[in-house]
Design an enzyme around this catalytic site. Structure first.
Site, short mmCIF file in Angstrom:
data_model
loop_
_atom_site.label_atom_id
_atom_site.label_comp_id
_atom_site.label_asym_id
_atom_site.label_seq_id
_atom_site.Cartn_x
_atom_site.Cartn_y
_atom_site.Cartn_z
CG ASP A 88 -7.76 -2.79 -2.89
OD1 ASP A 88 -8.26 -3.75 -3.51
OD2 ASP A 88 -6.54 -2.56 -2.88
C1 NOJ Z 1 -6.47 -5.99 -4.16
C2 NOJ Z 1 -5.47 -5.09 -4.80
O1 NOJ Z 1 -4.90 -4.22 -3.84
C3 NOJ Z 1 -6.03 -4.25 -5.93
O2 NOJ Z 1 -4.97 -3.59 -6.57
C4 NOJ Z 1 -6.78 -5.11 -6.89
O3 NOJ Z 1 -7.27 -4.33 -7.95
C5 NOJ Z 1 -7.90 -5.81 -6.15
N1 NOJ Z 1 -7.33 -6.66 -5.11
C6 NOJ Z 1 -8.78 -6.65 -7.07
O4 NOJ Z 1 -8.13 -7.78 -7.48
#
Ligand code: NOJ
Length: 744
Positions: free
Chosen positions: A287
């Protein structure tokens, strides 16, 4: 000119690599191609493939690297997210394909969470349809629009089981139940990916957030997760596995630590469970800045070590951390990681690029004409309406002066519409609507105007989502007093749930509660349409207004969908996928709880209960009313005993005893009475969505085998145990008829 000549020289190399394969099966063609390409790659180019940067178009965290275009050109970055539109994506893809040494195309990822441009209901709301066809189609249409805009990878589905509504991201998942969560996970993967990844109308999916991100302590986003292996494997892991079994191309590891080890470097989760036990062959992406965050977790001394730990544990791609790019080569030189590890990750990523058809045609998804024709097409907008109306849960519908308020009479003269969501486009889209376009949203007022053209519709906002300003109350009370019926569109705005959207008080935010108290004093009939990214503690509202619809956030066709339900053109059929607590103090509260050694007894103090509130939730899992009534009778089991290989057939008569045609979601639960470890008081094991005309009845059937009765026994073996079971059937997890059988 030099660049053009270079490009003309390189593209044929890549295309020749694709075509020269003499091997017959597609997989070996792919492997042959990837082998050949990797043999030409420098270590820097390989590490570039393990790197994912955001563009500066639309971000969900710090933009660490303003030089992403330069990095694409130098081969230091092989993947981009948050870049939108065919025009811009083509620009970036051209740099990768025509201006880098090997011309390896980029992956383009984006959070296509509940639709791309046309926004469907938030996942929590859409899950309330219990309709796998609708859910799969929403993912399919999302992929159609996103791929038409140049994207080839979505960071969805989010399948985190969640039982704490304080956690804002509950809005992005499918609720509290593992069985339902697994079906929805698979439906979404099929919807996004279709049958072939190289079909230009499909995109690669990414199941997230692996693992157990939905169980943070105290419901605070990004917080610690600590749980037994049994709970992890039984409740939280199956939905990710269901996505893997459905063929999901990629997995995103979560921000949280699990039992002391951040998921980003969790060898047990990735190398052991995901790859060894489940046989996952795709790649794992972190993430956002997950790798450097391990320093703050207190797990790595510096970024370099964090990168080593992540790669070694099974993470393949670094989202926005820039750590692999900065340090992996050095770690390799120091012998902290080895070439084999890097090669394995590079191969997994190149495999996906191959499967998406990008080596054959890097511009496969880049067609401006298609983009214009697809985005907001009628077919997709029609589906958005269907999905939205099927997501609305009727929580209450009591008579006012002897007359049920819903469905509303089409001849009603004076309607007052009040609340911060009544004339609102953006918040109706719901959390993280990504590229969604608020200007296309039908407001509730406009939806009502279409369905009640003869009515005099008066609007007052009344209150906002935040702050103490009550200056709008008078206008709201004034129009309520002049109306025949009051509709209140209340709840949360799009930012009050979702990522970093945890709340400790999940009542109506701002002064909406006070506004409702004033409106109730007018004595007018009141319908509350509650729109929110989570269950709200609305016990007072439930006692004091006449009718309540819970609509989550419904996306582009919100106003049309709610108006169809209000006027009775659509008879609500959705059922809650998450328990509504009476108060925050009851959390975590979910239907599949354990009985305890001292289950509740009203007259016995020393039983499991509160002194100040009931044990029961406000609305249980599976709950939802209809404008008609359904009656369950005649529960029959084809046998009272089954062996391991038998199928137990359960039948029940379902009758529509009311005045309206309607759909019912008939639910099947079991209880394993005695086990080598204790079992929940109820577990969902099946459901049947049935349409019945008014007065019609049908015999509906469920089947159970010993396989459905398996759990992790005292030795952590996944198996069923002989013994007595209860079977329950009904329209929610509480109002059920029951029988029993024995597994021999
Ligand atoms: C953080 C989020 O937790 C995740 O779900 C998301 O896909 C990413 N950012 C990218 O935007």
């Amino acid at each position: 000119m030099k660049k053009l000549i270079l490009a003309l020289l390189i593209i044929p190399i890549v295309l020749a690599l694709v075509n020269c394969s003499k091997v017959s099966t597609p997989q070996s063609e792919r492997d042959h191609f990837v082998d050949s390409l990797m043999s030409k790659m420098t270590m820097d180019e390989k590490i570039g493939q393990l790197t994912l940067y955001t563009s500066d178009w639309s971000v969900t965290g710090p933009t660490l690297n303003p030089n992403y275009e330069k990095d694409v050109k130098s081969g230091k970055c092989g993947n981009i997210f948050n870049a939108l539109t065919v025009k811009y994506i083509t620009k970036l893809q051209k740099i990768a394909v025509e201006e880098t040494r090997l011309g390896i195309p980029l992956l383009f990822g984006y959070d296509v969470i509940h639709g791309y441009k046309t926004t469907f209901p938030i996942p929590l709301a859409e899950a309330c349809t219990w309709d796998m066809d609708i859910i799969e189609k929403s993912a399919h249409y999302s992929a159609m629009e996103a791929s038409a805009s140049g994207l080839n990878w979505t960071f969805s589905p989010m399948v985190d089981i969640a039982r704490d509504p304080r956690w804002g991201r509950i809005a992005e998942g499918s609720g509290e139940d593992t069985y339902l969560g697994c079906l929805i996970a698979a439906a979404k993967v099929h919807g996004y990916q279709g049958k072939n990844l190289d079909d230009p109308f499909t995109i690669a999916a990414c199941v997230k957030h692996y693992a157990a991100y939905g169980a943070p302590q105290a419901g605070r986003d990004y917080s610690t997760v600590d749980m037994s292996d049994r709970v992890l494997r039984e409740t939280y892991l199956p939905s990710y596995k269901a996505a893997v079994d459905a063929g999901v191309a990629t997995v995103m590891c979560s921000f949280n630590e699990l039992n002391g080890v951040p998921a980003t470097a969790n060898e047990y989760l990735m190398n052991k469970i995901l790859r060894e036990e489940w046989g996952f062959k795709g790649f794992v992406v972190t993430d956002y800045t997950g790798i450097p965050e391990m320093i703050k977790h207190g797990y790595s001394v510096d970024e370099k070590q964090a990168g080593e730990l992540a790669l070694s544990a099974g993470t393949d791609m670094d989202m926005q951390g820039g750590v692999f790019s900065k340090y992996l080569k050095k770690s390799l030189e120091e012998g902290k990681i080895n070439k084999k590890q890097i090669n394995m990750s590079v191969r997994r990523i190149l495999n996906l690029k191959y499967e998406l058809g990008l080596f054959k045609n890097p511009y496969l998804y880049l067609d401006e004409k298609r983009e214009q024709e697809t985005v907001f097409s009628k077919e997709i907008m029609d589906h958005a309406l269907l999905s939205a109306k099927k997501s609305i849960v009727l929580l209450k519908n009591e008579p006012f002066k002897g007359q049920k308020l819903l469905p509303m009479s089409k001849t009603v003269k004076n309607i007052a519409i009040i609340g911060p969501l009544a004339d609102n486009q953006e918040d109706m889209l719901g959390t993280w609507y990504g590229a969604g376009d608020k200007t296309k949203v039908t407001t509730l007022i406009n939806g009502l105007k279409n369905k009640f053209p003869q009515a005099n519709i008066q609007y007052a906002k009344g209150a906002d989502f935040e702050g103490n300003d009550k200056s709008g109350f008078d206008a709201a009370i004034n129009i309520a007093n002049k109306s025949d019926i009051v509709i209140c569109a209340i709840g949360e705005n799009d930012g009050q749930s979702g990522e970093a959207g945890s709340r400790s008080d999940i009542g109506l935010p701002g002064v909406q509660q006070e506004l409702m108290e004033e409106l109730v004093k007018t004595g007018k009939p009141i319908i509350a349409v509650v729109l929110a990214g989570r269950p709200l503690t609305i016990e007072w509202l439930t006692k004091n207004v006449n009718a309540i619809l819970f609509a989550g956030h419904l996306g582009t066709r919100s106003g049309d969908a709610i108006a169809e339900v209000l006027c009775g053109d659509y008879n609500p059929s959705a059922k809650l996928v998450i328990t509504f607590p009476r108060s925050v103090g009851q959390i975590p509260i979910f239907y599949a709880s354990k009985n305890t050694g001292r289950p509740f007894e009203a007259n016995n103090r020393f039983t499991s209960k509160y002194l100040d509130i009931a044990n029961e939730p406000l609305f249980p899992f599976g709950y939802g009313l209809s404008y008609t009534q359904f009656e369950y009778s005649n529960l029959k089991l084809n046998t009272k005993t089954i062996h391991d290989s038998d199928t137990l057939k359960i039948t029940v008569t379902l009758k529509n005893t009311g005045q309206f045609d309607g759909e019912e979601i008939a639910q099947l639960y079991i209880r394993d009475l005695i086990g080598s470890v204790t079992r929940p008081v109820k577990e969902l094991k099946g459901f049947n969505k049935v349409f019945l005309k008014a007065g019609e009845q049908k015999e509906i059937e469920f089947a159970i085998t010993a396989k459905d009765l398996r759990f992790y026994d005292v030795n952590m073996q996944f198996k069923s145990e002989p013994g007595q079971f209860k079977v329950f059937v009904g329209g929610n997890s509480v109002d059920l008829i029951e029988d029993g059988f024995e597994l021999l």
